[in-house]
Design a protein around this motif. Structure first.
Motif, mmCIF file in Angstrom:
data_model
loop_
_atom_site.group_PDB
_atom_site.id
_atom_site.type_symbol
_atom_site.label_atom_id
_atom_site.label_comp_id
_atom_site.label_asym_id
_atom_site.label_seq_id
_atom_site.Cartn_x
_atom_site.Cartn_y
_atom_site.Cartn_z
ATOM 1 N N GLY A 173 9.553 -37.433 -38.500
ATOM 2 C CA GLY A 173 8.684 -36.296 -38.800
ATOM 3 C C GLY A 173 8.705 -35.849 -40.239
ATOM 4 O O GLY A 173 7.927 -34.975 -40.616
ATOM 5 N N ASN A 188 6.673 -37.856 -32.248
ATOM 6 C CA ASN A 188 6.771 -38.442 -33.586
ATOM 7 C C ASN A 188 7.230 -39.894 -33.529
ATOM 8 O O ASN A 188 6.659 -40.774 -34.182
ATOM 9 C CB ASN A 188 7.736 -37.627 -34.451
ATOM 10 C CG ASN A 188 7.162 -36.288 -34.865
ATOM 11 O OD1 ASN A 188 5.956 -36.086 -34.832
ATOM 12 N ND2 ASN A 188 8.026 -35.357 -35.238
ATOM 13 N N THR A 364 4.572 -39.806 -39.885
ATOM 14 C CA THR A 364 5.202 -40.618 -38.838
ATOM 15 C C THR A 364 4.577 -42.004 -38.758
ATOM 16 O O THR A 364 5.250 -42.974 -38.416
ATOM 17 C CB THR A 364 5.085 -39.915 -37.476
ATOM 18 O OG1 THR A 364 3.722 -39.531 -37.264
ATOM 19 C CG2 THR A 364 5.954 -38.683 -37.424
#
Length: 449
Positions: A173, A188, A364
């Protein structure tokens, strides 16, 4: 693609031969696809470290778009310096230039947080480092012996080890989310894993263009997946203009000796890497050794390309090894094919909307790509070390260099009493490991066994 339709075997080995345009253009674009992700990634990472933001809400977000543009534009310009050249500059070989990963461990601490240099100091260091790199072309042959596979392999390994942490943080993240519940969330990680899985499937279960551009396609699929999750903001794309010109001294000018020393030292490493790439191209594409003129010309172009990059807000350039492998794979040695790819990069670099699309990529998604790319950097270092004779002498050199370099990287507080400039140079881990390995390799006697 049928090689017989491109020309005779002797023509394909000739750097000055131009295949039919209808086939030369796809081959040139293939070179761009092979290097595209690796070329723009350093700009995204450094811009993010400088606080230009991944969320596109930052007032400095246009600076990230600009740096992405310049990574494309200046890679194209530097490639033209190699393929077309002028005077002693350029190898006149199909060498693809792009933004170097090697300098990232030095650049991130220079601009992150309070930084010691900021963007002005970094760009000044890039310019001066590029000029230093240029002058290495006059005597590059004399310093090659100081950087055998033991040293170069260790340096590449250290670069990879310094970067792998970045990939994991991005996949989780990003640094701004550290300490928050969203950091490391399943959502993520799912985005990053989509990129990794698609890349692996394409790389090992397809052929041709899809296999060559596996990381790029993986990022595109990850981008669409993130879009379905509502993680993509399209506002910057709509607001970006259709054309902008490179701006000299975009980030200012400021002398910072820590960055200058770091850039000059890494220029030596980059120059030796380019020597290896030139040799790989002539061996793989033409079945011959590279000439001294080609090696010095490539080094001149490397340095000049880097200096120009710093002048216009870009990052250090170097030859791209993945494209060396592509030449061996296709068997097409034409420098004019690579020139066409360079022109495509230059055009893309002048269109901010193109850069805005790349900059809108969630962190991500990029995390999945850089986990692969930085892991490959580390693996390349291990591969280079496989050529080393592992006697006691070389094991001691490797052990001491790695222990001190990696140790300082993991425990930067151990040098908290040093001046800030020395901390930046030492805590990257890369420079101390490189210096120790070079010095020990020069002063310790060779073993006879």
């Amino acid at each position: 693609m049928n090689l017989n339709s491109l020309g005779t075997r002797e023509q394909l080995k000739d750097p000055n031969y131009t295949p039919p345009l209808g086939k030369a253009i796809p081959l040139g674009i293939q070179h761009v696809l092979a290097m595209f992700v690796s070329n723009v990634t350093p700009a995204i990472i450094v811009a993010g470290a400088a606080g230009f933001g991944f969320g596109s809400n930052s007032p400095d977000f246009p600076n990230m778009i600009y740096m992405i543009q310049m990574s494309m534009f200046l890679a194209g310009v530097a490639t033209l310096l190699q393929t077309i050249g002028f005077g002693p500059v350029g190898a006149r070989l199909p060498i693809v230039q792009g933004t170097s990963f090697a300098f990232i461990p030095i650049m991130i601490p220079a601009v992150a947080g309070a930084g010691v240099a900021g963007m002005a100091g970094l760009m000044t260091g890039v310019i001066i480092g590029g000029i230093f790199h240029f002058f290495l072309g006059f005597f590059i042959g004399r310093i090659r012996h100081a950087l055998p596979p033991l040293v170069t392999g260790l340096i590449v390994l250290m670069i990879g080890l310094a970067l792998v942490k970045v990939g994991i943080e991005y996949a989780a993240g990003g640094i701004p989310l550290k300490g928050k519940p969203e950091f490391g969330s399943l959502v993520n990680w799912s985005v990053a894993l989509v990129v990794i899985v698609v890349t692996l499937l394409l790389k090992f279960f397809t052929r041709g263009m899809l296999s060559v551009a596996a990381v790029l396609v993986g990022l595109i699929v990850g981008y669409f997946y993130a879009m379905l999750l509502g993680k993509v903001n399209f506002a910057p794309i709509a607001s970006a203009s259709w054309f902008t010109a490179p701006e000299p001294f975009k980030f200012g000018w400021e002398i910072n000796w820590a960055i200058i020393v770091g850039m000059c030292f890494m220029a030596v490493v980059s120059a030796v890497e380019t020597v290896g790439d030139v040799s790989g191209i002539t061996k793989g594409g033409a079945g011959r050794e590279s000439t001294d003129k080609e090696i010095s010309g490539a080094t001149f172009a490397d340095g000049l390309g880097t200096a120009l990059a710093g002048l216009f807000g870009g990052l250090p350039n170097t030859s791209f090894s993945q494209n060396v492998g592509l030449i061996s794979m296709t068997g097409v040695m034409s420098r004019h094919v690579v020139t066409l790819g360079a022109l495509f990069l230059i055009i893309c670099g002048l269109i901010p909307k193109f850069g805005a699309v790349i900059a809108s990529m969630p962190i991500t998604v990029l995390g999945g790509g850089v986990i692969i790319m930085f892991g490959m950097v580390t693996a390349a270092g291990v591969s280079m070390l496989a050529d080393v004779t592992w006697n006691r002498r070389n094991m001691v050199i490797f052990a001491i260099s790695l222990s001190i370099g990696l140790g300082l990287q993991l425990a930067p507080d151990a040098l908290q009493h040093l001046p800030k400039m020395a901390q930046v140079l030492m805590t990257s881990g890369l420079l101390p490991a490189a210096v120790i390995s070079i010095v020990l390799n020069l002063v310790l006697p060779q073993e006879l066994d």
